[in-house]
Design an enzyme around this catalytic site. Structure first.
Site, PDB file in Angstrom:
ATOM      1  N   ARG A  42     -23.179  36.255  33.866  1.00  0.00           N
ATOM      2  CA  ARG A  42     -24.368  36.935  34.385  1.00  0.00           C
ATOM      3  C   ARG A  42     -25.397  35.960  34.940  1.00  0.00           C
ATOM      4  NH1 ARG A  42     -28.527  37.728  31.451  1.00  0.00           N
ATOM      5  NH2 ARG A  42     -28.813  39.935  31.924  1.00  0.00           N
ATOM      6  N   PRO A  74     -16.631  29.397  13.603  1.00  0.00           N
ATOM      7  CA  PRO A  74     -17.882  29.330  12.835  1.00  0.00           C
ATOM      8  C   PRO A  74     -18.314  27.888  12.546  1.00  0.00           C
ATOM      9  CG  PRO A  74     -16.345  30.885  11.861  1.00  0.00           C
ATOM     10  CD  PRO A  74     -15.582  30.100  12.888  1.00  0.00           C
ATOM     11  N   ASP A 110     -35.018  36.877  31.549  1.00  0.00           N
ATOM     12  CA  ASP A 110     -34.421  37.271  30.261  1.00  0.00           C
ATOM     13  C   ASP A 110     -35.132  36.644  29.079  1.00  0.00           C
ATOM     14  OD1 ASP A 110     -30.859  37.506  30.941  1.00  0.00           O
ATOM     15  OD2 ASP A 110     -32.527  38.909  31.071  1.00  0.00           O
ATOM     16  N   GLU A 131      -6.704  31.909   9.593  1.00  0.00           N
ATOM     17  CA  GLU A 131      -7.720  31.069   8.946  1.00  0.00           C
ATOM     18  C   GLU A 131      -8.288  30.037   9.907  1.00  0.00           C
ATOM     19  OE1 GLU A 131      -7.376  33.553   6.466  1.00  0.00           O
ATOM     20  OE2 GLU A 131      -8.838  31.954   6.019  1.00  0.00           O
TER      21      GLU A 131
HETATM   22  C1  4FV Z   1     -16.296  32.733  15.334  1.00  0.00           C
HETATM   23  C2  4FV Z   1     -17.708  32.706  15.264  1.00  0.00           C
HETATM   24  C3  4FV Z   1     -15.383  33.297  14.314  1.00  0.00           C
HETATM   25  C4  4FV Z   1     -12.937  32.588  12.344  1.00  0.00           C
HETATM   26  C5  4FV Z   1     -11.538  32.725  11.872  1.00  0.00           C
HETATM   27  C6  4FV Z   1     -11.698  33.546  14.107  1.00  0.00           C
HETATM   28  C7  4FV Z   1     -13.066  33.510  13.503  1.00  0.00           C
HETATM   29  C8  4FV Z   1     -10.752  33.379  12.966  1.00  0.00           C
HETATM   30  N1  4FV Z   1     -15.930  32.146  16.465  1.00  0.00           N
HETATM   31  N2  4FV Z   1     -18.144  32.103  16.399  1.00  0.00           N
HETATM   32  N3  4FV Z   1     -18.496  33.173  14.290  1.00  0.00           N
HETATM   33  N4  4FV Z   1     -14.064  33.026  14.486  1.00  0.00           N
HETATM   34  O1  4FV Z   1     -15.827  33.943  13.373  1.00  0.00           O
HETATM   35  O2  4FV Z   1     -17.069  31.766  17.108  1.00  0.00           O
HETATM   36  O3  4FV Z   1      -9.715  32.511  13.351  1.00  0.00           O
END
Ligand code: 4FV
Length: 284
Positions: free
Chosen positions: A157, A92, A172, A119
């Protein structure tokens, strides 16, 4: 395109190999996928890949050493296959991916994707071994596996030969930075009497293309005006947006999204407007 994926749950990627565009592309060698489990790069009896966070706090953190060794093994294997792969971590905290990013990612010949769990990952691993950090959206998932599969699907794709007809990827949504136009197919008239917009039955491909472009612009203006910011608009596009701005159509707001009715006073190109154009439910 070569994908090496570092994941504690490699079996989750089996879904990619079962059916659909991605499975077919993998089957044809248009893309390859190799999975690496960090647990295979541990040396203790419990095959430990995570530990408690320094400084305290909830949850666990993925340890750097097993990931470092897994990434090195993937990099060596990719190089042995003549592929200089860059490493990307899905999180994230990453750069929110757009279709333009997917296009750039697809131009490379290989990627090592790190799917996190818990985490997150020891920051020193990210500093030392990760080239890019990507996010698929501002929400928290239980693992990076699904984001890695999302990226692989969006990239594969676009690869030559992956889709039945190359044209469709180019048509698209988001491909040209706009939302997609509405789509219709048989029956021409539904039981409730709603018909396909006449222009689509006209055979006038220029008018159809104009109508579709206008629909895409209008939807983008209503639902994702952020996508228009910074877009260098053609004269036609500017004319359409000026008409919209001139109050021809209400912009989607939270309470109206999904049920917008638009009645443009004077559709510029004389194309007959569908009564109450597309209830957005299909898209939303
Ligand atoms: C995520 C997202 C995501 C966070 C903690 C995996 C998680 C756990 N990855 N975009 N949104 N990853 O939420 O790419 O480790």
């Amino acid at each position: 395109m070569r994908f090496d994926v570092i994941s504690l749950f490699p079996e989750q990627f089996r879904i990619l190999t079962q059916e659909g565009v991605v499975a077919r592309a993998l089957g044809r060698g248009i893309a390859t996928l190799r999975l690496w489990n960090p647990r295979d790069f541990t040396h203790d009896p419990h095959r430990t890949v995570d530990d408690r966070p320094y400084g305290g706090g909830p949850g666990m953190v993925m340890k750097a050493p097993p990931l470092h060794d897994a990434i090195r093994a993937a990099r060596v294997a990719a190089e042995a296959a003549g592929c200089r792969s860059r490493v990307a971590y899905l999180s994230p905290q990453g750069r929110p991916l757009s279709q333009a990013d997917i296009g750039r990612i697809a131009d490379a010949d290989g990627w090592i994707l790190l799917a996190g769990r818990y985490e997150g990952v020891d920051e020193r691993l990210l500093e030392a071994d990760v080239d890019e950090e990507w996010s698929i959206g501002d929400y928290v998932l239980s693992g990076g596996e699904l984001p890695a599969m999302v990226v692989m699907d969006a990239v594969i794709r676009l690869l030559p030969g992956a889709l039945g007809h190359a044209g469709s990827a180019l048509a698209d949504s988001h491909m040209d930075g706009l939302l997609d136009c509405p789509h219709y197919t048989r029956p021409e008239t539904l039981d409730d009497g709603r018909r396909v917009p006449g222009v689509l039955l006209s055979g006038d491909h220029a008018a159809i293309a104009r109508w579709r472009k206008r629909q895409a612009l209008e939807r983008t203006w209503q639902r994702r005006p952020d996508l228009l910011a910074g877009r260098d608009l053609s004269k036609d596009e500017q004319a359409v947006l000026d008409a919209l701005e001139a109050g021809a159509a209400p912009r989607d707001s939270a309470e109206t999204s999904g049920a917008t009715v638009r009645q443009l006073t004077q559709p510029p190109d004389g194309v007959e407007r569908p009564e109450s154009s597309d209830q957005h439910r299909s898209q939303d």
